[in-house]
Write a protein that holds these residues in place. Structure first.
Motif, PDB file in Angstrom:
ATOM      1  N   PRO A  19       0.990  -1.335  -0.160  1.00 23.39           N
ATOM      2  CA  PRO A  19      -0.179   0.060   0.079  1.00 23.39           C
ATOM      3  C   PRO A  19       0.821   1.559   0.104  1.00 23.39           C
ATOM      4  O   PRO A  19       0.637   2.273  -0.621  1.00 23.39           O
ATOM      5  N   ARG A  20       2.087   1.096   0.640  1.00 26.32           N
ATOM      6  CA  ARG A  20       2.799   2.477   0.591  1.00 26.32           C
ATOM      7  C   ARG A  20       3.640   2.533  -0.764  1.00 26.32           C
ATOM      8  O   ARG A  20       4.285   3.804  -0.828  1.00 26.32           O
ATOM      9  N   LEU A  21       4.083   1.815  -1.092  1.00 31.80           N
ATOM     10  CA  LEU A  21       4.778   1.631  -2.369  1.00 31.80           C
ATOM     11  C   LEU A  21       4.411   2.569  -3.303  1.00 31.80           C
ATOM     12  O   LEU A  21       4.208   3.400  -4.570  1.00 31.80           O
ATOM     13  N   PHE A  22       2.248   1.058  -3.289  1.00 31.33           N
ATOM     14  CA  PHE A  22       1.326   2.407  -4.559  1.00 31.33           C
ATOM     15  C   PHE A  22       1.243   3.360  -4.737  1.00 31.33           C
ATOM     16  O   PHE A  22       0.829   4.264  -4.819  1.00 31.33           O
ATOM     17  N   GLY A  23       1.061   3.765  -2.850  1.00 30.23           N
ATOM     18  CA  GLY A  23       0.630   5.188  -2.784  1.00 30.23           C
ATOM     19  C   GLY A  23       1.623   6.280  -3.326  1.00 30.23           C
ATOM     20  O   GLY A  23       1.657   7.575  -3.446  1.00 30.23           O
ATOM     21  N   ILE A  24       3.754   6.016  -2.906  1.00 32.70           N
ATOM     22  CA  ILE A  24       3.999   6.892  -3.835  1.00 32.70           C
ATOM     23  C   ILE A  24       3.686   7.178  -4.745  1.00 32.70           C
ATOM     24  O   ILE A  24       3.969   8.241  -5.465  1.00 32.70           O
ATOM     25  N   ALA A  25       3.816   5.366  -5.996  1.00 32.96           N
ATOM     26  CA  ALA A  25       3.735   5.987  -7.438  1.00 32.96           C
ATOM     27  C   ALA A  25       2.386   6.562  -7.682  1.00 32.96           C
ATOM     28  O   ALA A  25       2.481   7.162  -8.739  1.00 32.96           O
ATOM     29  N   TYR A  26       1.114   6.590  -6.993  1.00 31.74           N
ATOM     30  CA  TYR A  26       0.388   6.993  -7.032  1.00 31.74           C
ATOM     31  C   TYR A  26       0.269   8.300  -7.366  1.00 31.74           C
ATOM     32  O   TYR A  26       0.055   8.888  -8.010  1.00 31.74           O
ATOM     33  N   ARG A  27       1.019   8.904  -5.774  1.00 29.28           N
ATOM     34  CA  ARG A  27       1.263  10.126  -6.160  1.00 29.28           C
ATOM     35  C   ARG A  27       2.056  11.471  -6.860  1.00 29.28           C
ATOM     36  O   ARG A  27       2.046  12.274  -7.060  1.00 29.28           O
ATOM     37  N   MET A  28       3.200  10.094  -7.257  1.00 26.20           N
ATOM     38  CA  MET A  28       3.830  10.900  -8.621  1.00 26.20           C
ATOM     39  C   MET A  28       3.451  10.983  -9.336  1.00 26.20           C
ATOM     40  O   MET A  28       3.742  11.987 -10.134  1.00 26.20           O
ATOM     41  N   LEU A  29       1.978   9.724 -10.219  1.00 24.06           N
ATOM     42  CA  LEU A  29       2.422   9.632 -11.272  1.00 24.06           C
ATOM     43  C   LEU A  29       0.727  10.370 -11.655  1.00 24.06           C
ATOM     44  O   LEU A  29       0.180  10.287 -12.618  1.00 24.06           O
ATOM     45  N   GLY A 108      -0.599  12.342   4.234  1.00 22.28           N
ATOM     46  CA  GLY A 108      -1.264  12.827   3.461  1.00 22.28           C
ATOM     47  C   GLY A 108      -2.014  13.474   2.489  1.00 22.28           C
ATOM     48  O   GLY A 108      -3.126  12.463   3.352  1.00 22.28           O
ATOM     49  N   ASP A 109      -2.519  13.819   1.371  1.00 19.60           N
ATOM     50  CA  ASP A 109      -3.713  14.063   0.858  1.00 19.60           C
ATOM     51  C   ASP A 109      -3.607  13.201  -0.957  1.00 19.60           C
ATOM     52  O   ASP A 109      -2.549  13.598  -1.017  1.00 19.60           O
ATOM     53  N   LEU A 110      -4.900  13.147  -0.580  1.00 22.28           N
ATOM     54  CA  LEU A 110      -5.190  12.181  -2.421  1.00 22.28           C
ATOM     55  C   LEU A 110      -5.982  13.360  -3.167  1.00 22.28           C
ATOM     56  O   LEU A 110      -6.270  12.682  -4.086  1.00 22.28           O
ATOM     57  N   SER A 111      -6.264  14.425  -1.992  1.00 20.02           N
ATOM     58  CA  SER A 111      -7.061  14.841  -3.170  1.00 20.02           C
ATOM     59  C   SER A 111      -6.503  15.615  -4.278  1.00 20.02           C
ATOM     60  O   SER A 111      -5.582  15.780  -5.054  1.00 20.02           O
ATOM     61  N   THR A 112      -7.521  15.413  -5.354  1.00 19.93           N
ATOM     62  CA  THR A 112      -7.533  16.018  -6.940  1.00 19.93           C
ATOM     63  C   THR A 112      -7.027  17.466  -6.810  1.00 19.93           C
ATOM     64  O   THR A 112      -5.640  17.635  -7.655  1.00 19.93           O
ATOM     65  N   ALA A 113      -6.479  18.273  -5.741  1.00 15.22           N
ATOM     66  CA  ALA A 113      -6.669  19.603  -5.736  1.00 15.22           C
ATOM     67  C   ALA A 113      -4.919  19.405  -4.932  1.00 15.22           C
ATOM     68  O   ALA A 113      -4.048  19.905  -6.286  1.00 15.22           O
ATOM     69  N   LEU A 131       8.108  12.115  -0.300  1.00 18.28           N
ATOM     70  CA  LEU A 131       9.168  11.368   0.989  1.00 18.28           C
ATOM     71  C   LEU A 131       8.938  12.738   1.971  1.00 18.28           C
ATOM     72  O   LEU A 131       8.858  10.990   3.136  1.00 18.28           O
ATOM     73  N   HIS A 132       9.343  13.333   2.294  1.00 24.27           N
ATOM     74  CA  HIS A 132       9.932  14.199   3.129  1.00 24.27           C
ATOM     75  C   HIS A 132       8.512  15.027   3.783  1.00 24.27           C
ATOM     76  O   HIS A 132       8.566  14.665   5.378  1.00 24.27           O
ATOM     77  N   GLN A 133       8.106  14.843   2.727  1.00 22.60           N
ATOM     78  CA  GLN A 133       6.009  16.016   3.836  1.00 22.60           C
ATOM     79  C   GLN A 133       4.945  14.810   3.946  1.00 22.60           C
ATOM     80  O   GLN A 133       4.285  15.192   4.793  1.00 22.60           O
ATOM     81  N   VAL A 134       4.938  14.358   3.294  1.00 25.03           N
ATOM     82  CA  VAL A 134       4.153  13.488   3.249  1.00 25.03           C
ATOM     83  C   VAL A 134       3.872  11.857   3.828  1.00 25.03           C
ATOM     84  O   VAL A 134       3.724  11.468   4.426  1.00 25.03           O
ATOM     85  N   PHE A 135       5.629  11.284   3.473  1.00 24.67           N
ATOM     86  CA  PHE A 135       5.650  10.137   4.107  1.00 24.67           C
ATOM     87  C   PHE A 135       6.896  10.468   5.285  1.00 24.67           C
ATOM     88  O   PHE A 135       7.047   9.096   5.914  1.00 24.67           O
ATOM     89  N   ASP A 136       7.040  11.213   5.242  1.00 29.68           N
ATOM     90  CA  ASP A 136       7.565  11.522   6.664  1.00 29.68           C
ATOM     91  C   ASP A 136       8.877  10.975   7.061  1.00 29.68           C
ATOM     92  O   ASP A 136       9.551  10.682   7.755  1.00 29.68           O
ATOM     93  N   PHE A 137       9.136  10.541   5.258  1.00 30.48           N
ATOM     94  CA  PHE A 137      10.618   9.960   5.501  1.00 30.48           C
ATOM     95  C   PHE A 137      12.423  11.090   6.121  1.00 30.48           C
ATOM     96  O   PHE A 137      11.660  12.398   5.662  1.00 30.48           O
ATOM     97  N   ASP A 138      13.027  10.646   6.662  1.00 29.85           N
ATOM     98  CA  ASP A 138      14.420  12.016   6.745  1.00 29.85           C
ATOM     99  C   ASP A 138      15.162  12.318   5.955  1.00 29.85           C
ATOM    100  O   ASP A 138      15.277  11.655   4.559  1.00 29.85           O
TER     101      ASP A 138
END
Length: 298
Positions: A19-29, A108-113, A131-138
């Motif tokens: 789910p995290r991997l999909f969440g990153i890829a979807y927010r990117m693309l 993070g947020d998934l909204s269209t906006a 990665l930093h703002q949404v998924f909290d990696f340092d």
């Protein structure tokens, strides 16, 4: 170390992180199929030796997904220059997915906006920002994932923040308010009275339609409460009939509308709210982006 961690297999690790991997890829693309392809490629690499060389499964898999997403986004941005009319992210309809989409992390947020705001960022900027703002990696983790120094990542993030600061809207909206305003919007649209629609809109409200050149919709963004009100009422008056139905569903984690015409999914509408009024309306009609609804019937 607990027993679950001691006995976890590479497959267990991947399923847990999917789910995290999909969440990153979807927010990117912003495209479900592309995100799924990225995750599938990560799985193949994980199977073919990745799980043996990885110090930690999450860091290894997120790194692969991030770098694949950056490369895919570079190509996608070129393709979007040829896209007919406005481009909107593919909607994720919660009720249609029992797979990673339905288990997307709340981080993070998934909204269209929000996703459209990310379009202002170059691929590497988008990756560092997410990665930093949404998924909290340092910073150290982000630097390793994108192949840059920590100092460079700090500069990239600062530049990304500056790019989006002026246009970043407030995304957090009470769900009950969102549902109530969306219901009133559907009722106003069905009345075919522009004044009723306009009463719900911010003065500078926008309407963005995505048909991909395959179905009818607006070819450019419509701006202003008066124009948007007349457009929404006109669409309902011209295209709706006894077989038209508007269902309230969950789209990208927030209430949205699925419109049925002649027994088939026709459009997905989401709204962005500011100060208690509808500031933006997003309507996806491109059939390629409604593919996840193909098995549904009215």
């Amino acid at each position: 170390m607990d027993m679950d961690t001691q006995t976890a297999t590479p497959l267990d690790d991947f399923v847990r992180l999917r789910p995290r991997l999909f969440g990153i890829a979807y927010r990117m693309l912003g495209v479900r199929a592309d995100a799924e392809d990225i995750v599938q490629e990560a799985w193949l690499r994980w199977q073919n030796g990745g799980s043996l060389e990885a110090r930690t499964p999450e860091a290894w898999l997120v790194t692969v997904v991030t770098r694949l997403s950056i490369d895919r986004l570079r190509g996608a941005l070129t393709e979007r220059e040829r896209y007919v009319g406005p481009w909107l992210p593919e909607p994720l309809v919660e009720d249609t997915a029992a797979s990673p989409e339905s288990a997307l992390e709340a981080a993070g947020d998934l909204s269209t906006a929000f996703l459209l705001m990310l379009e202002r960022l170059a691929p590497e900027e988008r990756a560092v920002f997410l990665l930093h703002q949404v998924f909290d990696f340092d910073y150290a983790e982000v630097a390793a994932m994108v192949g840059k120094t920590e100092a460079a990542c700090r500069k990239v993030l600062q530049r990304a923040r500056e790019r989006v600061r002026a246009e970043r809207p407030r995304f957090a909206v009470n769900r009950e308010l969102h549902l109530e305003l969306l219901g009133r919007f559907v009722q106003a649209a069905r009345s075919t009275d522009p004044a009723q629609v306009q009463a719900l809109l911010a003065a500078d409200a926008t309407f963005t339609g995505d048909g991909g050149g395959k179905v009818k919709t607006t070819v450019r963004q419509v701006v202003g409460a008066d124009r948007v009100g007349r457009l929404v009422a006109g669409i309902e008056r011209k295209w709706s009939n006894a077989d038209t139905r508007h269902d309230i569903i969950t789209v990208n984690g927030a209430p949205g509308v699925l419109t049925w015409r002649n027994g088939m999914p026709d459009a997905i509408t989401s709204i962005h709210i500011e100060d208690g009024r509808i500031a933006a309306i997003y309507v996806v009609r491109n059939p390629d982006k409604l593919g996840g609804l193909a098995g549904l019937r009215a």
